[in-house]
Design a protein around this motif. Structure first.
Motif, mmCIF file in Angstrom:
data_model
loop_
_atom_site.group_PDB
_atom_site.id
_atom_site.type_symbol
_atom_site.label_atom_id
_atom_site.label_comp_id
_atom_site.label_asym_id
_atom_site.label_seq_id
_atom_site.Cartn_x
_atom_site.Cartn_y
_atom_site.Cartn_z
ATOM 1 N N UNK A 174 8.667 -4.692 -9.272
ATOM 2 C CA UNK A 174 7.445 -4.441 -10.046
ATOM 3 C C UNK A 174 6.265 -4.158 -9.115
ATOM 4 N N UNK A 175 6.163 -4.909 -8.031
ATOM 5 C CA UNK A 175 5.078 -4.666 -7.078
ATOM 6 C C UNK A 175 5.209 -3.277 -6.453
ATOM 7 N N UNK A 176 6.413 -2.886 -6.092
ATOM 8 C CA UNK A 176 6.630 -1.569 -5.477
ATOM 9 C C UNK A 176 6.231 -0.458 -6.445
ATOM 10 N N UNK A 177 6.432 -0.705 -7.750
ATOM 11 C CA UNK A 177 6.080 0.284 -8.764
ATOM 12 C C UNK A 177 4.614 0.184 -9.190
ATOM 13 N N UNK A 226 1.571 -4.737 -11.355
ATOM 14 C CA UNK A 226 1.154 -6.081 -10.941
ATOM 15 C C UNK A 226 1.254 -7.074 -12.095
ATOM 16 N N UNK A 227 0.854 -6.677 -13.290
ATOM 17 C CA UNK A 227 0.920 -7.603 -14.419
ATOM 18 C C UNK A 227 2.365 -7.993 -14.729
ATOM 19 N N UNK A 228 3.283 -7.034 -14.647
ATOM 20 C CA UNK A 228 4.694 -7.349 -14.873
ATOM 21 C C UNK A 228 5.251 -8.204 -13.743
ATOM 22 N N UNK A 229 4.794 -7.961 -12.519
ATOM 23 C CA UNK A 229 5.204 -8.793 -11.386
ATOM 24 C C UNK A 229 4.739 -10.224 -11.593
ATOM 25 N N UNK A 230 3.507 -10.389 -12.057
ATOM 26 C CA UNK A 230 2.983 -11.734 -12.307
ATOM 27 C C UNK A 230 3.796 -12.429 -13.397
ATOM 28 N N UNK A 231 4.106 -11.709 -14.469
ATOM 29 C CA UNK A 231 4.892 -12.301 -15.555
ATOM 30 C C UNK A 231 6.276 -12.723 -15.055
ATOM 31 N N UNK A 232 6.910 -11.881 -14.241
ATOM 32 C CA UNK A 232 8.225 -12.216 -13.689
ATOM 33 C C UNK A 232 8.118 -13.416 -12.750
ATOM 34 N N UNK A 256 6.150 -13.758 -0.979
ATOM 35 C CA UNK A 256 5.968 -12.418 -1.523
ATOM 36 C C UNK A 256 4.811 -12.407 -2.526
ATOM 37 N N UNK A 257 4.805 -13.385 -3.405
ATOM 38 C CA UNK A 257 3.757 -13.467 -4.421
ATOM 39 C C UNK A 257 2.385 -13.650 -3.784
ATOM 40 N N UNK A 258 2.277 -14.602 -2.885
ATOM 41 C CA UNK A 258 0.987 -14.888 -2.245
ATOM 42 C C UNK A 258 0.484 -13.680 -1.449
ATOM 43 N N UNK A 259 1.374 -13.011 -0.753
ATOM 44 C CA UNK A 259 0.999 -11.848 0.046
ATOM 45 C C UNK A 259 0.497 -10.686 -0.803
ATOM 46 N N UNK A 260 0.830 -10.722 -2.097
ATOM 47 C CA UNK A 260 0.473 -9.605 -2.967
ATOM 48 C C UNK A 260 -0.477 -10.006 -4.091
ATOM 49 N N UNK A 294 0.781 -1.222 0.000
ATOM 50 C CA UNK A 294 0.000 0.000 0.000
ATOM 51 C C UNK A 294 0.817 1.279 0.000
ATOM 52 N N UNK A 295 2.123 1.163 -0.174
ATOM 53 C CA UNK A 295 2.986 2.336 -0.182
ATOM 54 C C UNK A 295 2.756 3.147 -1.455
#
Length: 86
Positions: free
Chosen positions: A45-48, A51-57, A77-81, A8-9
């Motif tokens: 990617x999550x910090x930025x 989300x879609x790029x985080x999922x792909x990575x 990390x993935x599950x938490x987000x 949520x940052x």
């Protein structure tokens, strides 16, 4: 468009950070890397708010490291987000 990044940052608005993340992604796509590198990319990617790029990575990291025992930090990390194992 995401308005909040990891935990949520506020999403950082710094072109230098985005460029570093893009460079890490390019290197991992071209050469692969350690599980720590992949975890850093997903987290970045999550910090930025990407989300879609985080999922792909995350998907690429899971393919590169099929043994869940070495992916513990990444999987948490993935599950938490809200990322899913595809």
């Amino acid at each position: 468009i995401a308005t909040a990044g990891l935990n949520g940052e506020a999403i950082p608005d710094d072109p230098a950070i985005a460029a570093m993340v893009d460079g890490l992604k390019a290197r991992l796509d071209a050469e692969g890397g350690s599980i720590e590198d992949w975890t850093m990319l997903v987290r970045s990617h999550l910090r930025l708010g990407q989300v879609e790029l985080a999922q792909a990575a995350y998907d690429k990291a899971r393919a590169a490291y099929p043994d869940a025992a070495v992916r513990t930090e990444l999987d948490v990390l993935a599950a938490d987000n809200g990322l899913v194992a595809n």
